[in-house]
Design an enzyme around this catalytic site. Structure first.
Site, PDB file in Angstrom:
ATOM      1  N   GLY A 113      -4.520  10.563  -6.521  1.00  0.00           N
ATOM      2  CA  GLY A 113      -3.470   9.783  -7.161  1.00  0.00           C
ATOM      3  C   GLY A 113      -2.136  10.493  -7.124  1.00  0.00           C
ATOM      4  N   CYS A 114      -1.055   9.730  -7.270  1.00  0.00           N
ATOM      5  CA  CYS A 114       0.286  10.313  -7.259  1.00  0.00           C
ATOM      6  C   CYS A 114       0.825  10.493  -8.668  1.00  0.00           C
ATOM      7  CB  CYS A 114       1.242   9.435  -6.446  1.00  0.00           C
ATOM      8  SG  CYS A 114       1.589   7.847  -7.209  1.00  0.00           S
ATOM      9  N   GLY A 115      -0.014  10.223  -9.694  1.00  0.00           N
ATOM     10  CA  GLY A 115       0.433  10.477 -11.053  1.00  0.00           C
ATOM     11  C   GLY A 115       0.664   9.226 -11.865  1.00  0.00           C
TER      12      GLY A 115
END
Length: 275
Positions: A113-115
């Protein structure tokens, strides 16, 4: 206004004051912050840190603004379960919506995930924003609502650690208000309450005690809210999204002054409004 029972906890503290930095022991009210799990048809989807009040509103508002549900009637039932480590909100939703949620969850499996919750790429970080109709909102109404907001924030008054979100009519009267330790949660609770009451979104505006971030603007537009007033500033992406949606965006709302970041109808420019 409502009291803060069940939403704050009184704990002993030491208060240090000048002169001499003397210490005085007293009790202080702290905003409750607990893990709240959202469980859809028996499958846990997300855990949020939230205040344990108006949780049914929160569950519905979160489900709508996150695109899990498209309409309030797709939520059949909510059960609030108090567990050892927090609170679980068990939502019974339409089978079609659950099937789509399952497909989305499978697409995230094994990916980094990118956050952002439920987002695996930068391309997905900025979701399409729906168009809304901005109301004809006057300066006096904004200031009227702002002057009354504190009356609808009993937890904030007691603890200093709670955000508020209010629904106001076009004369500035506050009709519904919700509080939470999280600014997004407070807005989700408000949106859930509006959905339950089938409120006309073109007949008012949202007022939030926080900044106007991308997420706050997007949640408002997703709920059909055409005007947002924030006590603090707007971010650049929030303004971009407001322009794309046709949403009236006002920020830095303080007594006697506010900034118009975007006005989709004829009116003074943001520069003249800021001056």
């Amino acid at each position: 206004m409502t009291d803060i029972a069940g939403r704050a906890e009184r704990l002993p503290v030491e208060e240090h004051r000048e002169p001499g930095w003397s210490a005085v022991r007293r009790d202080d009210d702290l905003t409750l912050e607990v893990p709240v799990a959202l469980v859809y048809n028996g499958i846990s989807h997300a855990v949020m840190m939230a205040s344990p009040g108006n949780l049914e509103d929160f569950a519905l508002g979160f489900s709508l603004t996150e695109g899990i549900l498209e309409q309030p009637h797709e939520l059949y039932d909510i059960e609030v379960r108090h567990e050892e480590n927090g609170i679980a909100l068990h939502l019974d939703i339409a089978s079609q919506r659950m099937a789509e949620l399952r497909r989305h969850r499978r697409s995230l499996s094994g990916k980094t995930g990118c956050g952002l919750c439920g987002t695996e790429s930068l391309e997905q970080a900025i979701r399409p924003i729906p168009s809304v109709t901005a109301p004809d909102l006057g300066d006096a109404a904004i200031q009227q609502a702002l002057s009354r907001l504190r009356e609808y924030q009993p937890v904030q008054a007691a603890t200093g650690a709670s955000h508020g979100a209010a629904w106001c009519n076009l004369t500035g009267d506050i009709l519904i208000a919700r509080e939470d330790v999280g600014r997004h949660n407070a807005l989700d609770k408000l949106i859930g309450a509006l959905a339950l009451e089938a409120t006309d979104r073109e007949a008012g505006f949202a007022l939030v005690s926080s900044r106007a971030s991308y997420e706050v603007v997007h949640k408002c537009a997703s709920a059909g809210i055409g005007a947002l007033v924030a006590v603090s500033a707007a971010t650049s992406l929030a303004v971009t999204q407001a322009r794309a949606a046709g949403l009236l965006l006002v920020g830095f709302a303080r007594p006697g002054r506010h900034l118009v970041y975007h006005r989709p109808t004829a009116g003074p420019s943001p520069a003249s409004a800021a001056g």
